[in-house]
Scaffold this motif. Sequence first.
Motif, PDB file in Angstrom:
ATOM      1  N   LEU A 155      22.694  13.785 -29.958  1.00  0.00           N
ATOM      2  CA  LEU A 155      22.613  13.053 -28.613  1.00  0.00           C
ATOM      3  C   LEU A 155      23.480  11.609 -28.533  1.00  0.00           C
ATOM      4  N   TYR A 158      27.304  12.473 -28.493  1.00  0.00           N
ATOM      5  CA  TYR A 158      27.356  13.102 -27.269  1.00  0.00           C
ATOM      6  C   TYR A 158      27.481  11.644 -26.292  1.00  0.00           C
ATOM      7  N   LEU A 159      26.591  10.999 -26.166  1.00  0.00           N
ATOM      8  CA  LEU A 159      26.670   9.859 -25.262  1.00  0.00           C
ATOM      9  C   LEU A 159      27.705   8.903 -25.556  1.00  0.00           C
ATOM     10  N   ILE A 162      31.099  10.879 -23.892  1.00  0.00           N
ATOM     11  CA  ILE A 162      30.926  11.061 -22.409  1.00  0.00           C
ATOM     12  C   ILE A 162      32.226  10.326 -21.754  1.00  0.00           C
ATOM     13  N   ILE A 189      30.076  15.929 -17.597  1.00  0.00           N
ATOM     14  CA  ILE A 189      29.000  15.881 -16.622  1.00  0.00           C
ATOM     15  C   ILE A 189      29.183  15.052 -15.509  1.00  0.00           C
ATOM     16  N   GLY A 190      30.361  15.012 -15.029  1.00  0.00           N
ATOM     17  CA  GLY A 190      30.701  14.492 -13.689  1.00  0.00           C
ATOM     18  C   GLY A 190      30.660  12.859 -13.942  1.00  0.00           C
ATOM     19  N   GLN A 192      32.145   9.512 -13.577  1.00  0.00           N
ATOM     20  CA  GLN A 192      33.455   8.752 -12.858  1.00  0.00           C
ATOM     21  C   GLN A 192      33.473   7.457 -13.135  1.00  0.00           C
ATOM     22  N   GLN A 197      26.709   4.381 -13.009  1.00  0.00           N
ATOM     23  CA  GLN A 197      26.782   5.481 -14.143  1.00  0.00           C
ATOM     24  C   GLN A 197      26.979   4.824 -15.714  1.00  0.00           C
ATOM     25  N   ARG A 200      23.888   2.860 -16.489  1.00  0.00           N
ATOM     26  CA  ARG A 200      22.714   3.848 -16.941  1.00  0.00           C
ATOM     27  C   ARG A 200      23.388   4.412 -18.758  1.00  0.00           C
ATOM     28  N   LEU A 201      24.609   4.499 -18.688  1.00  0.00           N
ATOM     29  CA  LEU A 201      24.984   5.282 -19.815  1.00  0.00           C
ATOM     30  C   LEU A 201      24.607   4.096 -20.880  1.00  0.00           C
TER      31      LEU A 201
ATOM     32  N   ASN B 282      18.235  10.423 -17.830  1.00  0.00           N
ATOM     33  CA  ASN B 282      19.225   9.678 -17.462  1.00  0.00           C
ATOM     34  C   ASN B 282      20.566  10.162 -17.309  1.00  0.00           C
ATOM     35  N   ILE B 286      23.160  10.867 -14.313  1.00  0.00           N
ATOM     36  CA  ILE B 286      24.512  10.650 -14.080  1.00  0.00           C
ATOM     37  C   ILE B 286      25.308  11.763 -13.811  1.00  0.00           C
ATOM     38  N   ARG B 287      25.036  12.717 -13.998  1.00  0.00           N
ATOM     39  CA  ARG B 287      25.602  14.138 -13.352  1.00  0.00           C
ATOM     40  C   ARG B 287      25.268  14.318 -12.102  1.00  0.00           C
ATOM     41  N   GLU B 289      24.669  11.936  -9.690  1.00  0.00           N
ATOM     42  CA  GLU B 289      25.548  10.913  -9.200  1.00  0.00           C
ATOM     43  C   GLU B 289      27.063  11.262  -9.083  1.00  0.00           C
ATOM     44  N   GLY B 290      27.581  11.912 -10.173  1.00  0.00           N
ATOM     45  CA  GLY B 290      29.014  12.432 -10.148  1.00  0.00           C
ATOM     46  C   GLY B 290      29.150  13.782  -9.197  1.00  0.00           C
ATOM     47  N   LYS B 291      28.315  14.463  -9.083  1.00  0.00           N
ATOM     48  CA  LYS B 291      28.333  15.666  -8.229  1.00  0.00           C
ATOM     49  C   LYS B 291      28.487  14.979  -6.703  1.00  0.00           C
ATOM     50  N   LEU B 293      29.482  11.954  -5.824  1.00  0.00           N
ATOM     51  CA  LEU B 293      30.678  11.441  -5.676  1.00  0.00           C
ATOM     52  C   LEU B 293      31.768  12.325  -5.360  1.00  0.00           C
TER      53      LEU B 293
END
Lengths: 448, 300
Positions: A155, A158-159, A162, A189-190, A192, A197, A200-201, B282, B286-287, B289-291, B293
């Motif tokens: 995990l 992976y973080l 990203i 996973i989207g 941007q 984001q 959060r990450l 979380n 994030i996913r 929010e990306g969608k 956007l």
Amino acid sequence: MDVNSRKRELVKEFSPMLEKYNTSFKIWIGILIAIICVGLYAFILQFLNGHEITGMRDNVVWGIYIINFIFFVGISYSGAFIAGILHYFKTPWKNSVLRIVEIITVLSLVIGPIFILLCIGRLDRLHYLFIYPRIQSPITWDIIAIMTDLIGCFLYLYLTFIPDLAILRDYDKLKVSKFRKRLYKFLAIGYQDTPSQRERLEKITKIMSAMIIAMAIVAYTVLAWIFSLTVQPGWNSSIFAPYFIIAGLFSGVGVIIIVMFLIRKLFKLDRYLRKVHFVGAGVVLLVLSLLYGYVTFSEYFSRWFSHKIHDIDLLDTLFGRYFWEFIAANYIGILIPIIVLFFKRFRNVKSITFAAVIAVLGMWLNRYLIVVPTLETPYLPIQDTRPEFLFYSATWIEWSLSFAGIAAFCLFFTLIIKFVPIIPMSGIIDNERHPHKKHKKSKYYLIE
Amino acid sequence: MKTTFYRYSIIVFLIGLFISTISIAQENDASNYRMLFNVNTVKQYDNTRLLEASFIGRNKKDRKDKLPIYDAEIKFFNTLNDEEILLGTSKTSKEGIAHITLPENQQYLTDNEGYIILKAVFEGSEGLEEEEDEISVKNLHLELKLSEIDSVKMVMVNAFVIDDLGEKLPLEEADIIISVESMFSNMKIEEGTIENGEFEFKMPTDIPGDINDDLTIYATIDDNEEFGNVIQKETVKWGAFHNHKAKGKNTLWSDYAPIWMYVVLTILLGGVWINYIYSIINLIKIRNEGKELEMYTENQ
């Protein structure tokens, strides 16, 4: 700074590492697969014939499999420990080594437990461990700890991937297969890189960093307890858990230095993996070798001084039949790194790597001396004392499976660094986005 | 020149692989060894008699170096004055031991005092001289009686010899050991003295026995000057195996772990897994929010 154009620049810079598959790369992969195939053949033979074809017997029930297990898991825990700590450092130079450490952490934790499976005589009963677990058994703690830690490390890795996966996804000119591009898109996973984001990450990565440090300590302590909670001379020691943790860190830093050296050499990343990284890691290795030497001395000295019959039997074995191995592991393996790293004039990339190689080999040998001689001097000697029953020597089956493990580690490492750049691009951008003025002035950042 | 050197190095290496440092040659020179030849006898629980001869060489210089004599033919005799009856023949094992078992109804020559003289003889070979040893024992009868009187478990031993007229003569005095059979060797329970042919002993009631509650009790007279070794045994259901079921105490060896262990592990694992779940939640955010956007960009 235009972040998007900087991202493109970085992908362009690292894209040859991801796109090109030259002949030497293919030969390298071929050799690794060949070694793994030999290991698989050895495994099939072992599965069909049982442990009879290994050097393990009634007396010495653990051999080089368990040594490899401790060794790999030790590297992993030290990697987790270092990666977790590095995450809290605000220095720009950490960026270059962070991913190397993270990959080593996860791969060691994948490869290591495979060796414990090879130790099990009746693999067909493996599921009993899960169906009938005894919560009071250190073996059960170890299974829980390793599985939890493995998931945590995956995990965490992976973080940290990203943001780079998102950068690779957004770069259209990257010459990789469509499947790989789809994989980048799926795994990103989207993301941007929006402030929310990013925040959060960063928050969850930080928590995970702290978590994997704690887990590394807990899990490696449990592994040490598997030995120290028994009453065997050589194992029954109250300092075994800290001893294992220091030893794990010692070998882990050694492996990180070796991998850094190889990557710098092969991918010509002198710009990112600079002398400062080696000197920094070398100083850490020096401190750890001093600590490790101290704990090792303390461990053997107390055994020798207390003069209990079985401890003395063990020491006689170590200083008799295993004399050279003992000297290599506990004198050469500790003193050479100390001597090389202590003097400033020796602190160059090559000699630091040399010290790391000696440390890693010495460490492996030390594990051997912890496991095998102890089992060869049991409390109750077995009645049939044929030498092959009493003394352990690994067979080609065990050696080939050990090398297959190392080959698998190298193979997966190579494949991962073909999938994402070994230097985190997002880290470089973050550093440029928030320059750490304080560290720019620092001595370590400026000196080549 | 270089090639020749390498070739010979490889040959030497390959030959070296076939040389084993642990291989031991068969000893064929016994001149440095002093021979120890002993005969012993054990009257066993089924009243058969074991005759055993041990034939071992001991290094004259290093007394710890002992060399068992293997495959030597040993003859066992019962002798009286000039009369000699061959009881049997046996060859020594790799441990240097030869033995024969004489049946319960074996007739022996005895002297006036009732002693049986037993002799073991090795007639010699090219490298070894003749050896012989003898032992004199009286034929002792040992009876083991186990009885339970008012819940008290008693072990009673009777020891006697039978004279020429067939009369039982009680044993005056001898040391006796009472033991029970266990996994590797017998466990000593009591040591005492037989007086006037009798010995009584109150058996403890907390010995587990085997899974069927069977307990095998041995009465042994060990290395007695007059009688040698005499063993008698009986099996009885006096074991307390099924009374020894451990109650569910909170110890590491019981069926259940201590409560604190469950609590600590649950807190530790719970904390870690809650954190994993938090991270995954979380990641989903994030996913999402990306969608959003992405959809916004597409709509623009």
